[in-house]
Design an enzyme around this catalytic site. Sequence first.
Site, PDB file in Angstrom:
ATOM      1  N   GLU A 202      16.093 -42.559  46.677  1.00  5.25           N
ATOM      2  CA  GLU A 202      15.273 -43.388  47.564  1.00  5.25           C
ATOM      3  C   GLU A 202      15.053 -44.779  46.972  1.00  5.25           C
ATOM      4  OE1 GLU A 202      14.998 -39.376  48.944  1.00  5.25           O
ATOM      5  OE2 GLU A 202      14.697 -40.216  46.929  1.00  5.25           O
ATOM      6  N   HIS A 271       5.452 -31.648  49.276  1.00  7.35           N
ATOM      7  CA  HIS A 271       6.161 -32.004  50.509  1.00  7.35           C
ATOM      8  C   HIS A 271       5.219 -32.030  51.710  1.00  7.35           C
ATOM      9  CE1 HIS A 271      10.435 -30.713  48.963  1.00  7.35           C
ATOM     10  NE2 HIS A 271       9.843 -31.629  48.214  1.00  7.35           N
TER      11      HIS A 271
END
Length: 468
Positions: A202, A271
């Site tokens: 990312e 998450h």
Amino acid sequence: MPTFDPNPERVLTPMPTPILMPALSPTMEKGNLAKWLKKEGDTVKSGDVIAEIETDKATMEVESADEGTLGKILVPEGTNDVAVNTPIAMILVDGESSAALKNTAKVASPQKPSSPVASPVVSTTAPRVEAPPEVDVPPGTEMVMMTVREALRDAMAEEMRRDKDVFVMGEEVAEYQGAYKVTQGLLQEFSARRVIDTPITEHGFAGLGIGAALAGLKPIVEFMTFNFAMQAMDHLINSAAKTRYMSGGQIGLSIVFRGPNGPAARVAAQHSQDFTAWFSHIPGLKVVAPHTAADAKGLLKSAIRDPNPVIFLENEVLYGQSFSVPKLDDYLVPIGKAKVARSGQDVTIISWSMGMSYALKAADELASAGISAEVIDMRTLRPMDLGTIIESVKKTGRAVTVEEGWRQSGVGAEIAACLMEQAFDWLDAPVMRVTAKDVPMPYAANLEKLALPSVAEVVEAAKAVCYR
């Protein structure tokens, strides 16, 4: 695309082998049989993909577990809510005759449950009050039903057709068509030049996207989940958000960072975080968090055209939910404008994204108790449309905020503070907040449910401010 083998138990007698509806996650109870890729009479090998199934998260493939002939399809394509472990087809193996199928009846489409699903998050059985259409939607406009996933895909496709500088990049957005199938079909239409698979970094591809935006392109950067965006925060905050200001307006960045944000289902602490408050704290970013498919489509199109960086926060649980969308050639929803999703007189409930599911269901329950709740969908968190909230509070005199983020320094806290500053004279009770509990998200399903907001908590808060 990963495949899933239902692995039915082999019976060592001359009997057809059933293919069962697979479970794709520990919590999956049912799914939709989207498409058959083989037809009755076709020869299949072990591992051949024979069907596609859909859940609220993705489209997945079903493999044949045996070599033989697809003897009978028991569940036709397009059937919704097929229970896990339901036989969906029969495979004839080892020279078995089709006569062995004569007693195999077609499986009826599962009936809808007579009572609401127990989950407070994904149940859609409560009556819904449709939001009024946007002001710019002409009267009599045809409305079509589509999922949030489809609305997001259509928004990107329309903008990519409109502007050759728009492109999509991220992990698995091309060949796999998106981790949640939001980019499905884009690679086939726009080629690998404009739909780009990136490495799992990312920090790397967020910076690459910002560089492309600085050069005049219009990237749509997908994070598989905003939890992973933590790797790219330096790029997002120090480059994307600040460059226009630090250059005196000479350098702009037209870029969208999009992907699922907030809790899903049993994906645990790392998450399941809601970053709405984090991003809405930053000058230079616009932050969008839609609930309906129409808003997802209209706001994403507006975000792609915006000359500023936009954080577009989606929700994994909402991807598979269907809403009505205006059938227009170019449907836009303005960034920075809230809407009244349901009119009421007694209390204002304010939310966005997945929180709207709690808010609207709570409004239904409150109505049965004689309390008329007005529900406001913020849609955009930065810039925040305080005017719509204040006008509602002037009418109701009471306010409750609902969010899946944590309580301290949350978006609800900002709304409450603004109401105290700008609408104090109209408040008849303190503003109350319904939030996630102040703990990392547990993995266990029972604890996860307790950590999340609930419809019951919203009802309780609304009754409290109404002194009921």
